[in-house]
Design an enzyme around this catalytic site. Structure first.
Site, PDB file in Angstrom:
ATOM      1  N   TYR A 101       0.859  -1.191   0.000  1.00 31.26           N
ATOM      2  CA  TYR A 101       0.000   0.000   0.000  1.00 31.26           C
ATOM      3  C   TYR A 101       0.888   1.232   0.000  1.00 31.26           C
ATOM      4  CZ  TYR A 101      -3.143   3.688   1.429  1.00 31.26           C
ATOM      5  OH  TYR A 101      -3.863   4.860   1.460  1.00 31.26           O
ATOM      6  N   GLU A 185      -2.929   7.527  -4.559  1.00 28.63           N
ATOM      7  CA  GLU A 185      -2.842   6.253  -3.844  1.00 28.63           C
ATOM      8  C   GLU A 185      -2.681   5.109  -4.835  1.00 28.63           C
ATOM      9  OE1 GLU A 185      -5.823   4.854  -0.536  1.00 28.63           O
ATOM     10  OE2 GLU A 185      -6.374   3.846  -2.386  1.00 28.63           O
TER      11      GLU A 185
END
Ligand SMILES: Nc1ncnc2c1ncn2[C@@H]1O[C@H](COP(=O)(O)OP(=O)(O)O)[C@@H](O)[C@H]1O
Ligand SMILES: [Mg+2]
Length: 377
Positions: A101, A185
């Protein structure tokens, strides 16, 4: 403005980040064609501006073009957290070895950006962050310096990302800076069995203040927006959020509107919406705002709370009076005008003497009256 995954993917690719081959379509037949071009197998992905698509059944692997068509037929039209799926993206399946992530977000309170990264990326990242915060690294970024190779190496080391991902970390930062984004992201960012670093999912939020130089994305509102009133408000360019109470709220300035919501709640009623009409208070904006608020059947009174500054209260009062010519007021309107030219503004409303318009001199008094009108039977 949030971008769709396929738009984020396009930006990532332009900045040299490896992404799977992919194409979008709005029809099952189109999905079959794309799967064929991708070599048969494809991941069919709902394009909606919300996360958690995988868990909601909006991301599925199809083994061949026929299955891709059937899968697209199932996903198109689906409702994912209130967003209707109008298009799907078909992406080449990637052999995932590990999911990471990584994101950059604006940390307004600190006046900096924050890199958030974890070696435990994927669809469970919220769970990881909630139960084991130590598995998620948070590293401040000085916006004047940005993410240099050294900073990228620091982020990778802190989060347990592979050393070779540092290059992608620098490029993701370049996406943020060059595309005027407030959030970038990649989840998951993966290492493939072949040892490549690939961004399988992307989320980008652009800064609306820079729309003038990001014309390529257009300024069409999010048509997948679930709430019809929010959609109607977005079409009129209003800064409106629907809530579930019975007191409609209009104010100038986000801070004042937020306080107004609090005061309404303290008076024992619930706000029906947030609406910030900003600095201008033209009759058109007032009429548009009232139209949207009054089309919510739950609304039983409307509170207009204005503190006149650059836009003086008499201009606001003019706007209200002219809006009353075009909008049929069906529920009481409580108006509090204070600040620049308040007396003149109040006089204008007194002259109009509309039977459903009440004036109050303080915010507390206005909220009390609006709450009373909304809750009394
Ligand atoms: N192209 C792909 N190849 C292989 N797996 C994929 C691909 N795209 C997504 N996935 C898998 O599906 C999961 C969910 O997809 P993602 O695009 O992250 O959607 P969301 O985050 O909205 O659930 C990913 O974590 C990944 O495991
Ligand atoms: Mg994801």
């Amino acid at each position: 403005m949030d971008l769709y995954e396929h738009q984020a993917r396009e930006l990532f690719a332009e900045h040299g980040i490896v992404v799977p081959r992919a194409e979008v379509t709005d029809s099952p037949a189109g999905a079959r064609e794309i799967a064929r071009r991708l070599g048969g197998r494809a991941v069919v992905k709902a394009q909606v501006k919300t996360g958690g698509r995988g868990k909601a059944g909006g991301v599925r692997l199809a083994a061949d073009p026929a299955e891709a068509e059937a899968t697209a037929r199932r996903i198109l039209g689906m409702d994912i957290k209130g967003h209707r799926v109008g298009t799907v993206m078909l992406a080449e399946p990637v052999d995932v070895e590990h999911e990471f992530y990584v994101s950059y977000v604006l940390d307004r309170a600190a006046g900096r950006f924050l890199a958030i990264a974890s070696a435990e990326g994927g669809t469970e990242i919220e769970e990881v962050a909630a139960t084991r915060p130590e598995a998620v690294a948070r590293i401040p970024i000085d916006p004047a310096v940005g993410v240099t190779s050294a900073k990228a190496a620091e982020i990778a080391a802190a989060a347990g990302l592979p050393t070779q991902s540092a290059d992608v970390l620098v490029r993701l930062w370049q996406v943020l800076v060059r595309e005027d984004a407030l959030l970038v992201e990649a989840n998951p960012l993966v290492r493939t069995r072949q040892g490549r670093i690939v961004a399988l999912d992307g989320k980008v939020t652009l800064d609306d203040n820079s729309r003038f130089r990001q014309a390529r994305w257009g300024d069409a509102p999010d048509t997948g927006r679930a709430d019809p009133l929010e959609a109607a408000a977005a079409e009129r360019g209003l800064n409106y959020v629907r809530l579930d109470g019975e007191v409609g709220v209009i104010g100038n300035g986000a801070g004042l509107v937020m306080s107004t919501l609090d005061v309404v709640a303290r008076c024992g009623a619930r706000p029906a919406n947030f609406l910030d009409i900003g600095g201008g208070a033209s009759a058109q904006v007032m009429a548009d705002g009232l139209t949207v608020i009054l089309s919510d059947p739950a609304v039983r009174s409307v509170l207009v709370n204005v503190f006149g500054g650059i836009t003086a209260c008499d201009a606001v009062a003019d706007g209200i009076v002219r809006a009353l010519d075009t909008v049929r007021l069906t529920r009481p309107l409580v108006v509090r005008l204070d600040g620049n030219n308040a007396a003149r503004g109040r006089a204008i409303l007194d002259d109009r003497a509309h039977p459903l318009v009440h004036q109050a001199t303080t915010m507390d008094d206005a909220a009390r009256r609006a709450a009373h009108l909304a809750t009394a039977h």
